[in-house]
Motif scaffolding. Sequence first.
Motif, PDB file in Angstrom:
ATOM      1  N   UNK B 322      51.509  79.611 -37.883  1.00 35.99           N
ATOM      2  CA  UNK B 322      51.307  79.279 -39.290  1.00 35.99           C
ATOM      3  C   UNK B 322      52.342  78.243 -39.722  1.00 35.99           C
ATOM      4  N   UNK B 323      51.917  77.358 -40.604  1.00 38.77           N
ATOM      5  CA  UNK B 323      52.839  76.356 -41.153  1.00 38.77           C
ATOM      6  C   UNK B 323      52.307  75.891 -42.497  1.00 38.77           C
ATOM      7  N   UNK B 324      53.207  75.391 -43.320  1.00 36.93           N
ATOM      8  CA  UNK B 324      52.834  74.951 -44.664  1.00 36.93           C
ATOM      9  C   UNK B 324      53.047  73.453 -44.796  1.00 36.93           C
ATOM     10  N   UNK B 325      52.050  72.786 -45.332  1.00 32.31           N
ATOM     11  CA  UNK B 325      52.162  71.363 -45.642  1.00 32.31           C
ATOM     12  C   UNK B 325      51.540  71.158 -47.004  1.00 32.31           C
ATOM     13  N   UNK B 329      48.591  76.380 -46.649  1.00 32.30           N
ATOM     14  CA  UNK B 329      49.088  77.133 -45.507  1.00 32.30           C
ATOM     15  C   UNK B 329      48.033  77.013 -44.406  1.00 32.30           C
ATOM     16  N   UNK B 330      48.465  76.669 -43.230  1.00 34.96           N
ATOM     17  CA  UNK B 330      47.555  76.534 -42.094  1.00 34.96           C
ATOM     18  C   UNK B 330      47.821  77.674 -41.113  1.00 34.96           C
ATOM     19  N   UNK B 331      46.754  78.280 -40.632  1.00 34.22           N
ATOM     20  CA  UNK B 331      46.848  79.321 -39.610  1.00 34.22           C
ATOM     21  C   UNK B 331      45.967  78.876 -38.432  1.00 34.22           C
ATOM     22  N   UNK B 373      55.202  66.148 -43.037  1.00 34.62           N
ATOM     23  CA  UNK B 373      53.788  66.428 -43.300  1.00 34.62           C
ATOM     24  C   UNK B 373      52.911  66.418 -42.046  1.00 34.62           C
ATOM     25  N   UNK B 374      53.537  66.537 -40.907  1.00 37.45           N
ATOM     26  CA  UNK B 374      52.760  66.676 -39.675  1.00 37.45           C
ATOM     27  C   UNK B 374      53.313  67.870 -38.915  1.00 37.45           C
ATOM     28  N   UNK B 375      52.416  68.601 -38.280  1.00 34.62           N
ATOM     29  CA  UNK B 375      52.828  69.697 -37.431  1.00 34.62           C
ATOM     30  C   UNK B 375      52.657  69.257 -35.985  1.00 34.62           C
ATOM     31  N   UNK B 376      53.687  69.425 -35.194  1.00 30.42           N
ATOM     32  CA  UNK B 376      53.667  68.977 -33.799  1.00 30.42           C
ATOM     33  C   UNK B 376      53.597  70.191 -32.880  1.00 30.42           C
ATOM     34  N   UNK B 377      52.794  70.060 -31.852  1.00 31.18           N
ATOM     35  CA  UNK B 377      52.630  71.125 -30.852  1.00 31.18           C
ATOM     36  C   UNK B 377      52.862  70.537 -29.462  1.00 31.18           C
ATOM     37  N   UNK B 389      47.911  65.727 -38.144  1.00 35.91           N
ATOM     38  CA  UNK B 389      48.114  65.080 -39.430  1.00 35.91           C
ATOM     39  C   UNK B 389      47.305  65.853 -40.472  1.00 35.91           C
ATOM     40  N   UNK B 390      48.023  66.544 -41.374  1.00 34.47           N
ATOM     41  CA  UNK B 390      47.333  67.405 -42.340  1.00 34.47           C
ATOM     42  C   UNK B 390      46.470  66.600 -43.303  1.00 34.47           C
TER      43      UNK B 390
END
Lengths: 354, 488
Positions: B322-325, B329-331, B373-377, B389-390
């Motif tokens: 989970x992460x917030x941008x 909230x993104x799951x 504003x980006x979540x990296x995996x 990129x949200x």
Amino acid sequence: MLRRLVFLLLLLPLACIDPYNVNAPDGERYLTVEGYITTDPGPHSIKLTRTDTYGSAFEGLIRPVVQATVAVRDSEGLVSFLTETSQGVYETPANFRAKVGMSYTLQIDLSNGQSYSSLPELVKAVPKMDSVSYRSVSVATDSRLLDRSGVQLTAHFKDPGDESNFYYWRTGPATFVVVANPELFTLSPNHPTNPRGAAPKDCCAICYYQEQRRVQNFAIGTDVDFNGLSTRKQVTFIEDDGLRFKDTYRAEVQQMAISDNAYRFLKLIEQQLSITGSVFDQPPANIRGNMINLADPDEVVLGYFIAADIDTKQIYIKRTNLDQKLLQTPSIIPDDCRIFPGADTAIPSDWNPN
Amino acid sequence: MKIGNIGFFALFMSVICIFSSCEEDIDVSPSLVTEDILYVSGERVRLLARIITTENINASDHGFYIADNEAFSNPIIVSLGERERPGRFIGETGELNIEKTYYGKSFIALNGSLQFGNTIALQTLSPEAFQFSPNNGTGGLIVNVFGKNFTADSKVFFGDVPAEILDISFESRITVRVPPIAGRAVVAVKVVSQGKEMPMITPFEYTVGKYTKLSNFPEALRLLDNIYFQQGNQFFVGLGSDRGLNLNQNIWKYSPMTAAWENTGFPGRPLMMSFSSGQFFGGGSYVLGRAPYLAARDFWQVTDGVYKKLPDLPFDRINSVAFEIGDYLYVVGGDVGFPFEAHRYQKSTGLWARIQNAPFSINSSIINFNFQNKQYFINPENRELVAFDALSGFWGVVGTYPGEFGAGAGFGLAIGDRVYVGMTNRSLELWELNMTNLNWVKKNNFSGSPIARNAGVFADNGLIYILRSPEIQLSTPMELWSFDPNGF
């Protein structure tokens, strides 16, 4: 008395024969440099070998020269190291490409401590080919019943008038459609129940095969006769072997601008290759390349390091556009086309015959 | 008779004169040609010349004159010694100055006099340094500096400290040994050839990073499958299980200011393998054990330390990320259902929506981090660093992780424009990613035990705080460590 004299005279020609052992000296094992770099993206490969003695039969093997440090250096001092990808074959980095206006030297450090360098080779701009045309041709052979036939490729281009130009044409990898007849497949003669029985296959009639000929034809030219003019030059002959032109054949013609020294080297090679044994032949000659042993400049090093600007054009040769009378009888492959070594049913990504 | 003798003598002399001639000596003085410049660099030139003649010569010396003036005053004389045979010869000198015009001509010494070939002009080249590799490591590391026309006197400086030169090959590659760290972790690198300074664009980063054990966790439990999140400078950690033996219902918070742990009095039921972000946590399983899971749909919001139960999740999620941008909230992913599945929760409306799937299977053991504003995996299958990129919903590969994966479950945490990634299970490695140029730099290895998991990772005031939970076979308590990325 006379009879005795006759016997005595008969004994005179008799003599013991001592066998003469010929101890031919071993030939020198010359370093041989093959390869060239162009303005096309790499990798470009340089092959290093050692010659071996050649007499009535090959007495040794042509051995690759391994573990050498090989580099190409431009006239501004930028050095690109080549990597040994297989024994004796050294490749430039994939992003390496020669630049027009720069001179390049090939530098070789062998594992025995010997160092070699080429003379600088200047890369001059090559005129672009306007087009490549083709036509069917037939070539007479020793057999009166069987001629060779194939396709003659001709490059059309305009020579720049403000400089002397020397041209070198080669062919790149060719691709052609392999047409097979899987519906004609028959079982093995040793088949236990149905020898030679018809067993048509569903797949596959059409394959694609990329052909890289081991021995390449090449053509060279100088603009002495056509300086500044539009001209055309026959660059290669592709022999019809009964398979190549059953459907579509894609040829790739490479036109390169080379130095005058490289042209002279290739001209001598061409002359030597065309020797047929007649009294009009060029005399055999010792052809010197542009590689020099830095410690012994008089050492013979075979081969020539060429650096050239290159223009490449592809042409699709369709069977329907050829003179049917000059085509060879098509060879039949009564099986899946994939049995043809190297053939694949996947259409090459850049295949565009239309 | 006398007359006849005289006539015979005259005839004889005439015949002698007719059939005899003077033999003129042929001048076989050799031609000497300075043919070509085989090689020219910053300080080195290699010239080629040829003696052309039909017979051997007995030259007492041969070679080249090289000078910076056409009159060849004060020349550099490349003497190759005696020579008998005609043919090519090569002379070389490495005594030239960079970026200067020189003139060269060949010579042979014959019969006490010098014979010169034609003169050719040459321009020595300018040295340049392009790059070096690797660009980070410890003192003593072997580094290659790439460029061209390096001179024999070239020096490489790391900061102000000269490096030991191990080799200069083909005048284009200098191999050096990095000097020990001296005061600064990031130092500029420059090459100096014949006084010409060539600074490199990228600096060299020494492997640094200092780990300090702060304290033991006040409770005896060792968290597993727990949640953790950070609000301001307060770190929250809890739920999950104690070593996988008992569910844990508590959530503690820690403040670096007070250096004290405090039970927050979580009012909900215990959960394990839940997702968590800055303000939200939920999902997971409410029963101890592995698959098949008994999924909980509990969904909680934490604001200023106050827990608020939100409407249940519309889906089951175990071990999701989970992460917030922004307002969302993104799951993403998880161990139940489709592991590529992604959902989005809008904070302002409280609505859930299904969004585009992830390009690969994701769960909580995947290293991930948030940056701008980006979540990296990091895809464990191929080490690719993939950015989500949200705004556009686009997933794209931006790089490759160079470190080891161990047994997964590492962390990723951004501080400024640097991201710290690593410390997977059983691995001590930690890497720093510069987000401005995506350059990876290795940090010092974790100095604590590798037989522990990351139960919580937080950042405050330039430091990273890591709560390490020892594995079940150990009897030691959880430990809180701090990591100073620039400390050494």
